[in-house]
Design an enzyme around this catalytic site. Structure first.
Site, PDB file in Angstrom:
ATOM      1  CB  THR A  53      -7.107  -6.028  -9.633  1.00 29.30           C
ATOM      2  OG1 THR A  53      -5.689  -5.861  -9.755  1.00 29.30           O
ATOM      3  CG2 THR A  53      -7.705  -6.119 -11.019  1.00 29.30           C
ATOM      4  N   GLY A  92      -5.896 -13.037  -5.207  1.00 27.92           N
ATOM      5  CA  GLY A  92      -5.719 -14.427  -4.815  1.00 27.92           C
ATOM      6  C   GLY A  92      -6.205 -14.649  -3.387  1.00 27.92           C
ATOM      7  CD  GLU A 335       2.378  -6.895  -8.008  1.00 28.82           C
ATOM      8  OE1 GLU A 335       1.642  -7.698  -7.415  1.00 28.82           O
ATOM      9  OE2 GLU A 335       2.282  -5.667  -7.866  1.00 28.82           O
TER      10      GLU A 335
HETATM   11  C1  LIG Z   1       0.732   1.835 -14.521  1.00 28.17           C
HETATM   12  C2  LIG Z   1       0.948   2.665 -13.294  1.00 28.17           C
HETATM   13  C3  LIG Z   1       2.383   2.658 -12.888  1.00 28.17           C
HETATM   14  C4  LIG Z   1       0.513   4.073 -13.626  1.00 28.17           C
HETATM   15  O1  LIG Z   1       0.449   4.745 -12.414  1.00 28.17           O
HETATM   16  P1  LIG Z   1       0.207   6.316 -12.444  1.00 28.17           P
HETATM   17  O2  LIG Z   1      -0.046   6.797 -11.084  1.00 28.17           O
HETATM   18  O3  LIG Z   1      -0.836   6.604 -13.455  1.00 28.17           O
HETATM   19  O4  LIG Z   1       1.640   6.797 -12.831  1.00 28.17           O
HETATM   20  P2  LIG Z   1       2.142   7.507 -14.108  1.00 28.17           P
HETATM   21  O5  LIG Z   1       1.257   8.671 -14.435  1.00 28.17           O
HETATM   22  O6  LIG Z   1       2.397   6.509 -15.183  1.00 28.17           O
HETATM   23  O7  LIG Z   1       3.504   8.044 -13.521  1.00 28.17           O
HETATM   24  C5  LIG Z   1       3.492   8.997 -12.475  1.00 28.17           C
HETATM   25  C6  LIG Z   1       4.821   8.907 -11.748  1.00 28.17           C
HETATM   26  O8  LIG Z   1       4.747   7.863 -10.788  1.00 28.17           O
HETATM   27  C7  LIG Z   1       5.860   7.007 -10.924  1.00 28.17           C
HETATM   28  N1  LIG Z   1       5.454   5.670 -10.478  1.00 28.17           N
HETATM   29  C8  LIG Z   1       4.419   4.933 -10.963  1.00 28.17           C
HETATM   30  N2  LIG Z   1       4.346   3.788 -10.276  1.00 28.17           N
HETATM   31  C9  LIG Z   1       5.321   3.820  -9.336  1.00 28.17           C
HETATM   32  C10 LIG Z   1       5.756   2.919  -8.317  1.00 28.17           C
HETATM   33  N3  LIG Z   1       5.171   1.721  -8.137  1.00 28.17           N
HETATM   34  N4  LIG Z   1       6.787   3.283  -7.527  1.00 28.17           N
HETATM   35  C11 LIG Z   1       7.405   4.453  -7.727  1.00 28.17           C
HETATM   36  N5  LIG Z   1       7.061   5.363  -8.679  1.00 28.17           N
HETATM   37  C12 LIG Z   1       6.032   5.029  -9.467  1.00 28.17           C
HETATM   38  C13 LIG Z   1       6.197   7.058 -12.394  1.00 28.17           C
HETATM   39  O9  LIG Z   1       7.532   6.648 -12.602  1.00 28.17           O
HETATM   40  C14 LIG Z   1       5.988   8.538 -12.674  1.00 28.17           C
HETATM   41  O10 LIG Z   1       7.114   9.226 -12.221  1.00 28.17           O
HETATM   42  P3  LIG Z   1       7.533  10.556 -13.030  1.00 28.17           P
HETATM   43  O11 LIG Z   1       6.318  11.446 -13.054  1.00 28.17           O
HETATM   44  O12 LIG Z   1       7.911  10.097 -14.419  1.00 28.17           O
HETATM   45  O13 LIG Z   1       8.697  11.079 -12.235  1.00 28.17           O
HETATM   46  C15 LIG Z   1       0.111   2.139 -12.117  1.00 28.17           C
HETATM   47  O14 LIG Z   1      -1.243   2.335 -12.369  1.00 28.17           O
HETATM   48  C16 LIG Z   1       0.393   0.685 -11.842  1.00 28.17           C
HETATM   49  O15 LIG Z   1       1.319   0.373 -11.120  1.00 28.17           O
HETATM   50  N6  LIG Z   1      -0.408  -0.234 -12.481  1.00 28.17           N
HETATM   51  C17 LIG Z   1      -0.206  -1.664 -12.305  1.00 28.17           C
HETATM   52  C18 LIG Z   1      -1.098  -2.201 -11.203  1.00 28.17           C
HETATM   53  C19 LIG Z   1      -0.534  -3.452 -10.603  1.00 28.17           C
HETATM   54  O16 LIG Z   1       0.648  -3.713 -10.647  1.00 28.17           O
HETATM   55  N7  LIG Z   1      -1.426  -4.255 -10.003  1.00 28.17           N
HETATM   56  C20 LIG Z   1      -1.026  -5.410  -9.284  1.00 28.17           C
HETATM   57  C21 LIG Z   1      -2.150  -5.867  -8.403  1.00 28.17           C
HETATM   58  S1  LIG Z   1      -1.624  -7.074  -7.254  1.00 28.17           S
HETATM   59  C22 LIG Z   1      -1.322  -8.464  -8.195  1.00 28.17           C
HETATM   60  O17 LIG Z   1      -1.483  -8.502  -9.382  1.00 28.17           O
HETATM   61  C23 LIG Z   1      -0.780  -9.592  -7.398  1.00 28.17           C
HETATM   62  C24 LIG Z   1      -0.363 -10.778  -8.253  1.00 28.17           C
HETATM   63  C25 LIG Z   1       0.406 -11.724  -7.411  1.00 28.17           C
HETATM   64  C26 LIG Z   1       0.405 -13.130  -7.962  1.00 28.17           C
HETATM   65  O18 LIG Z   1      -0.599 -13.534  -8.544  1.00 28.17           O
HETATM   66  O19 LIG Z   1       1.418 -13.806  -7.741  1.00 28.17           O
HETATM   67  C1  LIG Z   2      -3.246 -15.001 -11.939  1.00 27.41           C
HETATM   68  C2  LIG Z   2      -3.570 -13.594 -11.508  1.00 27.41           C
HETATM   69  C3  LIG Z   2      -3.472 -13.244 -10.162  1.00 27.41           C
HETATM   70  C4  LIG Z   2      -3.791 -11.956  -9.765  1.00 27.41           C
HETATM   71  N1  LIG Z   2      -3.732 -11.649  -8.419  1.00 27.41           N
HETATM   72  C5  LIG Z   2      -4.094 -10.405  -8.027  1.00 27.41           C
HETATM   73  C6  LIG Z   2      -4.101 -10.074  -6.630  1.00 27.41           C
HETATM   74  O1  LIG Z   2      -3.796 -10.902  -5.772  1.00 27.41           O
HETATM   75  N2  LIG Z   2      -4.489  -8.823  -6.256  1.00 27.41           N
HETATM   76  C7  LIG Z   2      -4.847  -7.872  -7.186  1.00 27.41           C
HETATM   77  O2  LIG Z   2      -5.179  -6.758  -6.793  1.00 27.41           O
HETATM   78  N3  LIG Z   2      -4.833  -8.149  -8.526  1.00 27.41           N
HETATM   79  C8  LIG Z   2      -4.479  -9.386  -8.947  1.00 27.41           C
HETATM   80  N4  LIG Z   2      -4.461  -9.674 -10.294  1.00 27.41           N
HETATM   81  C9  LIG Z   2      -4.894  -8.661 -11.264  1.00 27.41           C
HETATM   82  C10 LIG Z   2      -3.715  -8.125 -12.054  1.00 27.41           C
HETATM   83  O3  LIG Z   2      -2.906  -7.332 -11.245  1.00 27.41           O
HETATM   84  C11 LIG Z   2      -4.272  -7.318 -13.241  1.00 27.41           C
HETATM   85  O4  LIG Z   2      -4.948  -8.208 -14.088  1.00 27.41           O
HETATM   86  C12 LIG Z   2      -3.111  -6.658 -13.982  1.00 27.41           C
HETATM   87  O5  LIG Z   2      -2.640  -5.575 -13.221  1.00 27.41           O
HETATM   88  C13 LIG Z   2      -3.534  -6.171 -15.375  1.00 27.41           C
HETATM   89  O6  LIG Z   2      -4.564  -5.221 -15.278  1.00 27.41           O
HETATM   90  P1  LIG Z   2      -5.882  -5.408 -16.162  1.00 27.41           P
HETATM   91  O7  LIG Z   2      -6.390  -6.756 -15.940  1.00 27.41           O
HETATM   92  O8  LIG Z   2      -6.722  -4.215 -15.912  1.00 27.41           O
HETATM   93  O9  LIG Z   2      -5.357  -5.349 -17.662  1.00 27.41           O
HETATM   94  P2  LIG Z   2      -5.569  -4.142 -18.692  1.00 27.41           P
HETATM   95  O10 LIG Z   2      -4.760  -2.981 -18.291  1.00 27.41           O
HETATM   96  O11 LIG Z   2      -7.015  -3.962 -18.958  1.00 27.41           O
HETATM   97  O12 LIG Z   2      -4.820  -4.790 -19.955  1.00 27.41           O
HETATM   98  C14 LIG Z   2      -5.462  -5.023 -21.196  1.00 27.41           C
HETATM   99  C15 LIG Z   2      -4.598  -4.447 -22.306  1.00 27.41           C
HETATM  100  O13 LIG Z   2      -4.591  -3.015 -22.188  1.00 27.41           O
HETATM  101  C16 LIG Z   2      -3.267  -2.545 -22.379  1.00 27.41           C
HETATM  102  N5  LIG Z   2      -3.052  -1.270 -21.682  1.00 27.41           N
HETATM  103  C17 LIG Z   2      -3.618  -0.890 -20.502  1.00 27.41           C
HETATM  104  N6  LIG Z   2      -3.155   0.319 -20.134  1.00 27.41           N
HETATM  105  C18 LIG Z   2      -2.280   0.703 -21.097  1.00 27.41           C
HETATM  106  C19 LIG Z   2      -1.449   1.851 -21.287  1.00 27.41           C
HETATM  107  N7  LIG Z   2      -1.432   2.872 -20.405  1.00 27.41           N
HETATM  108  N8  LIG Z   2      -0.666   1.892 -22.379  1.00 27.41           N
HETATM  109  C20 LIG Z   2      -0.660   0.875 -23.275  1.00 27.41           C
HETATM  110  N9  LIG Z   2      -1.428  -0.235 -23.162  1.00 27.41           N
HETATM  111  C21 LIG Z   2      -2.223  -0.314 -22.083  1.00 27.41           C
HETATM  112  C22 LIG Z   2      -2.409  -3.640 -21.754  1.00 27.41           C
HETATM  113  O14 LIG Z   2      -1.068  -3.574 -22.265  1.00 27.41           O
HETATM  114  C23 LIG Z   2      -3.129  -4.905 -22.211  1.00 27.41           C
HETATM  115  O15 LIG Z   2      -2.652  -5.268 -23.503  1.00 27.41           O
HETATM  116  C24 LIG Z   2      -4.170 -10.980 -10.727  1.00 27.41           C
HETATM  117  C25 LIG Z   2      -4.233 -11.317 -12.078  1.00 27.41           C
HETATM  118  C26 LIG Z   2      -3.937 -12.614 -12.481  1.00 27.41           C
HETATM  119  C27 LIG Z   2      -4.005 -12.966 -13.940  1.00 27.41           C
END
Ligand SMILES: CC(C)(COP(=O)(O)OP(=O)(O)OC[C@H]1O[C@@H](n2cnc3c(N)ncnc32)[C@H](O)[C@@H]1OP(=O)(O)O)[C@@H](O)C(=O)NCCC(=O)NCCSC(=O)CCCC(=O)O
Ligand SMILES: Cc1cc2nc3c(=O)[nH]c(=O)nc-3n(C[C@H](O)[C@H](O)[C@H](O)COP(=O)(O)OP(=O)(O)OC[C@H]3O[C@@H](n4cnc5c(N)ncnc54)[C@H](O)[C@@H]3O)c2cc1C
Length: 572
Positions: A53, A92, A335
């Site tokens: 992120t 983190g 996540e």
């Molecule tokens: C929202 C999406 C999924 C959008 O990705 P995109 O490439 O724009 O995909 P799309 O156009 O919506 O779809 C294209 C295609 O990609 C597929 N896809 C998307 N993500 C995955 C996946 N993980 N595995 C397998 N397939 C995946 C989708 O299903 C779509 O498939 P399709 O075209 O429908 O067949 C992606 O940007 C995403 O995963 N965003 C969330 C980021 C996230 O989870 N960040 C976490 C950072 S780490 C963290 O927060 C650690 C916290 C830990 C803690 O604090 O405990």
């Molecule tokens: C406690 C904590 C720990 C974290 N740890 C990590 C870590 O270890 N590593 C790491 O990489 N990241 C980490 N993160 C970051 C976290 O993964 C992101 O904050 C999370 O993925 C959300 O993304 P954002 O902050 O850009 O939210 P945004 O996407 O900006 O969300 C803001 C609003 O926009 C809306 N929105 C965004 N896109 C769309 C869409 N396509 N359609 C409809 N609505 C949409 C959302 O629903 C939300 O209401 C952590 C976050 C927190 C709070």
């Protein structure tokens, strides 16, 4: 050592080393690279962060701005933060703890961008822990909760790393800069699928902790008069208290069983993917995204219900409930932000619905979408039969998925672009996806209580809990079930009265059901939820330790109150 640091985890931000950094090496590194880094990570000879992120992008991974540009002349990648918003933000442990990070960056080679990939970057010296040349690090400041965790920021000023530091299990860059495609571009996201799956268990454990605290306290706390002149009853005797707590208790069990399924699914599908069979990835992504979103949202709300059910003492940090709520609230955003994740599940459901319309027989968690839906029939259903309850939830989900998908098709037939039709139906899509996940949780709960190897008396209790969870869901979302007449008003009334009966039936086993989570006082960290029930003595001891009680008259009296009082008295 590793275990000791694991417990230390909540303190200095090493949690993500275990749940994100190390699994990323396991899932994205080649065998060669694992030999170099995996044991170092497992033995905590290095400490890592998962740096994906950025300040400007978290959800939209394809929009990340950090770049990794391949220089064939030196066979190195140049990691750079080109803008302020490209600053890595939130990971983190990144602020002060980690000396390595897996950095997600846009890969450029031979002038072409190949999208986000993971790179291993050393960010601090192993000698003196100072930031490496070109790396700027810091903590992002106080947060709602988990302030023991140094969520940090990082900027990279043309930091050079060897080509071998690109995690190359799936995609590769050869020495001459040739990019070798992975079997699926989404394999770079596979660790997010894994982590989302673990969030389901984190949610179950958090809700188990909150219900343990609230149920135990509700047996200690006596309040008011149920009948004039009678002793004050345990507050758990009030039906309203049972209605607050028992559905959360049932949800904790439901999510615990759902996480078993998630873990098993993740293992078997990633096993097939290892052999090149990618067919299960889409279902795994949709299930992990939907379950993560659903369970964390219900858990955060449920913990706050438990807090309120403990009255004033629930609002004290002595209860442990505010901290639990803060931690669960984070799970709704981290996540994969919950709305975005549920939309990913909706995207998969719309695709499956179209396939079933084209005659394809669906399998897995969406099989019910292509099953012939029983036509709505009059009431008189047996609303305590698990099969009836599961069928009702599947009918509701199938109807809502069909309605959302048809609505979207209608918008496109009116000439809207697919993306605009998607956006204008996304509230319907979210509700349909939530109904789908809810029906999965109910079905999985029912199947688990019917098959799990337990004593029949335990099965009976778990069955009551599953009925309670399902009946609560039906009464809370009655409109969805009544809409097409599949359930009638009489069915809903029957569901409500069965629910009341289940509350009374679960009451005698409530303490045993929370004790079964086997959460030690040291894990619960709650005066209200103590195993020995000696709440009041320990509440008083806890309060006396408050820093404000170090002195009888606090220094603020002399600094502020005394002059303020004096000047007010002088005016009398
Ligand atoms: C929202 C999406 C999924 C959008 O990705 P995109 O490439 O724009 O995909 P799309 O156009 O919506 O779809 C294209 C295609 O990609 C597929 N896809 C998307 N993500 C995955 C996946 N993980 N595995 C397998 N397939 C995946 C989708 O299903 C779509 O498939 P399709 O075209 O429908 O067949 C992606 O940007 C995403 O995963 N965003 C969330 C980021 C996230 O989870 N960040 C976490 C950072 S780490 C963290 O927060 C650690 C916290 C830990 C803690 O604090 O405990
Ligand atoms: C406690 C904590 C720990 C974290 N740890 C990590 C870590 O270890 N590593 C790491 O990489 N990241 C980490 N993160 C970051 C976290 O993964 C992101 O904050 C999370 O993925 C959300 O993304 P954002 O902050 O850009 O939210 P945004 O996407 O900006 O969300 C803001 C609003 O926009 C809306 N929105 C965004 N896109 C769309 C869409 N396509 N359609 C409809 N609505 C949409 C959302 O629903 C939300 O209401 C952590 C976050 C927190 C709070």
């Amino acid at each position: 050592m590793a275990a000791a640091l694991q417990t230390l985890g909540g303190g200095i931000g090493i949690t993500l080393h275990w749940i994100a950094f190390t699994p990323t090496i396991e899932q994205q590194a080649t065998e060669e690279q694992k030999k170099k880094w995996l044991k170092l990570a497992q033995d905590v000879a290095i400490v890592g962060a998962y740096a994906q992120t950025e300040m400007g992008h978290g959800t939209f991974v394809r929009g990340l701005e950090t770049t990794a540009t391949y220089d064939p002349s030196t066979q190195e990648f140049v990691i750079n933060s080109p803008t302020l918003t490209s600053t890595k933000w939130w990971p983190g442990g990144l602020g002060k703890t980690a000396n390595h990070a897996t950095v997600m960056a846009q890969l450029y080679t031979r002038g072409k961008c190949y999208g986000p990939h993971n790179f291993m970057v050393q960010i601090r010296s192993l000698e003196n822990h100072q930031p490496c040349p070109g790396v700027t690090l810091g903590d992002i400041g106080p947060k709602m909760e988990s302030n023991g965790n140094d969520n940090g920021f990082a900027r990279f000023d043309h930091v050079r790393i060897p080509r071998e530091n690109m995690l190359m299990k799936f995609a590769r860059v050869e020495a001459d800069g040739t990019y070798v495609q992975p079997p699926s571009s989404k394999l770079a996201y596979s660790n997010m699928v894994y982590l989302r799956g673990t969030f389901v268990m984190s949610a179950a454990q958090a809700l188990a902790s909150a219900t343990t605290i609230a149920v135990r306290y509700s047996c200690v706390r006596r309040q008011s008069e149920m009948k004039p002149g009678e002793p004050e009853p345990q507050i758990l005797e009030y039906q309203t208290q049972q209605y607050k707590l028992f559905p959360q208790l049932a949800a904790a069990y439901a999510f615990w069983f759902a996480s078993w399924f998630m873990t098993q699914q993740h293992g078997s599908i990633t096993g097939s993917m290892e052999k090149g069979d990618m067919s299960g990835l889409a279902e795994l992504h949709a299930l992990s995204a939907g379950l993560k979103s659903y369970t964390t949202a219900v858990t955060a709300r449920g913990i706050d219900v438990c807090r309120m059910a403990c009255g004033g003492h629930g609002y004290s940090h002595a209860s442990g409930l505010p901290a639990l709520f803060g931690g669960a609230a984070a799970l709704c955003t981290a996540e994969g932000e919950n709305t975005v994740m549920m939309l990913q599940t909706a995207r998969y459901l719309v695709k499956c619905f179209a396939q079933s319309q084209a005659g394809k027989r669906l399998t897995g968690t969406v099989a019910y979408l292509s099953a012939v839906q029983p036509s709505p029939v009059a009431g008189n259903r047996n609303m305590s039969d698990l099969g009836t309850l599961v069928a009702a939830f599947q009918h509701r989900a199938a109807r809502m998925v069909r309605h959302a998908a048809m609505q979207m098709q209608g918008e496109m037939q009116k000439g809207k672009a697919r993306e605009d039709a998607w956006n204008s139906c996304s509230v319907l899509l979210i509700k349909a996806a939530e109904a789908h996940v809810h029906s999965f949780v109910v079905r999985n709960f029912a199947e688990t209580v019917q098959t799990v190897e337990v004593d029949e008396s335990v099965r009976a209790v778990l069955t009551s809990l599953c009925q309670l969870y399902s009946l609560y869901g039906i009464t809370e979302h009655a409109g969805d079930f009544l809409k097409d007449g599949y359930l009638t008003g009489r069915d809903i009334d029957a569901a409500s009265s069965h629910l009341s009966a289940m509350l009374a039936r679960v009451r005698p086993d409530a303490v045993a059901l929370v004790d079964a989570f086997d959460l030690h006082d040291k894990i619960l960290r709650s005066v209200l939820g103590r195993y020995d029930g000696r709440v009041y003595e320990h509440l008083y001891e806890w309060a006396k330790k408050s820093p404000l009680n170090k002195s009888e008259v606090h220094e603020s009296y002399y600094k502020y109150l005394q002059p303020f009082l004096k000047s007010n008295r002088a005016k009398l």
